[in-house]
Scaffold this active site. Structure first.
Site, mmCIF file in Angstrom:
data_model
loop_
_atom_site.group_PDB
_atom_site.id
_atom_site.type_symbol
_atom_site.label_atom_id
_atom_site.label_comp_id
_atom_site.label_asym_id
_atom_site.label_seq_id
_atom_site.Cartn_x
_atom_site.Cartn_y
_atom_site.Cartn_z
ATOM 1 C CD GLU A 189 8.048 3.843 54.439
ATOM 2 O OE1 GLU A 189 8.831 4.058 53.389
ATOM 3 O OE2 GLU A 189 8.178 3.081 55.542
ATOM 4 C CE LYS A 243 11.946 -3.157 56.372
ATOM 5 N NZ LYS A 243 12.456 -2.298 56.979
HETATM 6 N N1 PSU Z 1 9.433 -1.037 56.185
HETATM 7 C C1 PSU Z 1 8.743 -1.764 55.139
HETATM 8 N N2 PSU Z 1 9.232 -1.646 53.797
HETATM 9 C C2 PSU Z 1 10.324 -0.694 53.215
HETATM 10 C C3 PSU Z 1 10.681 0.036 54.540
HETATM 11 C C4 PSU Z 1 10.097 0.013 55.804
HETATM 12 O O1 PSU Z 1 7.782 -2.595 55.197
HETATM 13 O O2 PSU Z 1 10.832 -0.579 52.419
HETATM 14 C C5 PSU Z 1 11.827 1.367 54.327
HETATM 15 C C6 PSU Z 1 11.532 2.322 54.960
HETATM 16 O O3 PSU Z 1 11.415 3.555 54.174
HETATM 17 C C7 PSU Z 1 12.747 2.610 56.071
HETATM 18 C C8 PSU Z 1 13.573 2.177 55.194
HETATM 19 O O4 PSU Z 1 12.862 3.951 56.448
HETATM 20 O O5 PSU Z 1 13.147 0.929 54.618
HETATM 21 C C9 PSU Z 1 14.974 1.829 55.714
HETATM 22 O O6 PSU Z 1 16.192 1.985 54.944
HETATM 23 P P1 PSU Z 1 17.773 2.053 55.548
HETATM 24 O O7 PSU Z 1 17.845 0.840 56.282
HETATM 25 O O8 PSU Z 1 18.382 2.186 54.274
HETATM 26 O O9 PSU Z 1 17.799 3.035 56.274
#
Ligand code: PSU
Ligand code: MN
Length: 310
Positions: A30, A164
């Site tokens: 990604e 996370k």
């Molecule tokens: N994992 C990481 N760093 C990130 C992300 C995931 O180690 O920046 C990103 C991914 O792209 C994931 C997004 O899809 O954070 C989730 O964002 P939200 O909570 O707004 O859906």
């Protein structure tokens, strides 16, 4: 989708296209982690190292992003460099993808959008850091990452280090179960919590080899169950920050986001950069280590899948 349709929107890097045509192993990566997840220059350095880890484990990397409205499946070195410092890059999930393409914008793909683009290109395995999930305070905010619904509908295996620990992990697992997403722990009995190997939550399914995970994916496809598989791979012990050490930092970050009124797409990037500062860079070192660890497993899984089903 027909080849013509794909050509209309997608630019597949030659190396990736060749690997896919010959049935070889490819791992999608990604780009939100590059633009919104890590500071420069560590973001670009990590993206390159992760691609090297994929190669070292027998697969071709395909970092995915939208540049000038084109869906790029595999980036050149120049594109990756540019992405690392570019300022006008949108954070794209499923809802934002058609806008970015139609109006020829630049965009980084989240887990959800990367799954969509990987699937369009016929890539079956994708490595990231941690997926988005159900946020703390969901009762009032209704903030549930679109990553979870994407896992329920798009047939791509996502290798992560859990979700996370800034999220509501029990509710994240409940939601995945409701939506029919197999959550597979790789050599672990607990759902990992990104920076930490443990969360206290039992893993729904434990498998210990890439081949066993490949078999599950084959059967899921054969039974026409639809949707993806989440593979949770704990951060290596040497790189982890134990839960008890991480907890206070996380509580402080979540409270600060609340005080500043951070909402929507900005929440995850805010929390990650706040933790980078408050842990003196330690959270980032762990983040980098776990992404590489996931890239290695994803490459081995892609290689196992590329072989005929047993
Ligand atoms: N994992 C990481 N760093 C990130 C992300 C995931 O180690 O920046 C990103 C991914 O792209 C994931 C997004 O899809 O954070 C989730 O964002 P939200 O909570 O707004 O859906
Ligand atoms: Mn959200």
């Amino acid at each position: 989708m027909s080849q013509a349709m794909i050509g209309r929107f997608l630019d597949v890097a030659p190396e990736v296209g060749a690997a896919l045509e010959s049935g070889g192993a490819v791992v999608a990566l990604e780009s939100t982690i590059i633009t919104h997840g890590m500071p420069y220059p560590q973001n670009v350095a990590t993206a390159r190292e992760v691609e090297a880890v994929v190669r070292g484990n027998g697969a071709v990397p395909a970092t995915i992003a939208i540049i000038g409205g084109r869906i790029k499946i595999g980036l050149t070195d120049e594109e990756l460099d540019w992405l690392g410092t570019a300022k006008d890059v949108l954070k794209l999930s499923r809802a934002d993808l058609p806008y970015a393409v139609a109006s020829k914008r630049h965009g980084a793909t989240t887990v959800a959008a990367t799954m969509i683009c990987a699937h369009l290109a016929n890539i079956r395995v994708f490595a990231t850091g941690g997926i988005g999930g159900v946020h703390q305070g969901v009762e009032s905010t209704m903030d549930i990452s679109a990553d979870l619904d994407e896992l329920a509908r798009t047939p791509v295996a996502v290798v992560c280090a859990g979700a996370k620990a800034i999220l509501d992990l029990p509710r994240t697992l409940e939601y995945l179960e409701t939506r029919g997403v197999p959550v597979v722990g790789y050599q672990t009995d607990e759902f990992p919590a990104f920076w930490s190997r443990t969360s206290g939550l039992p893993i729904p399914i434990r498998l210990d080899t890439p081949m066993a995970i490949a078999d599950l994916i084959h059967v899921k496809g054969a039974l026409d169950l639809g949707g993806g598989v989440l593979v949770a791979n704990p951060v290596p012990k040497a790189d982890e920050i134990p839960v008890r050490e991480m907890k206070d930092f996380i509580d402080e970050a979540v409270a600060e986001a609340g005080r500043r009124g951070v909402t929507g797409k900005a929440v995850t990037p805010f929390l990650l950069s706040f933790l980078f500062e408050s842990t003196g860079g330690r959270s980032l070192a762990t983040n980098i280590a776990l992404v590489k660890n996931n890239a290695a497993l994803a490459a081995r899984l892609a290689a196992a899948l590329a072989r005929p089903a047993s």
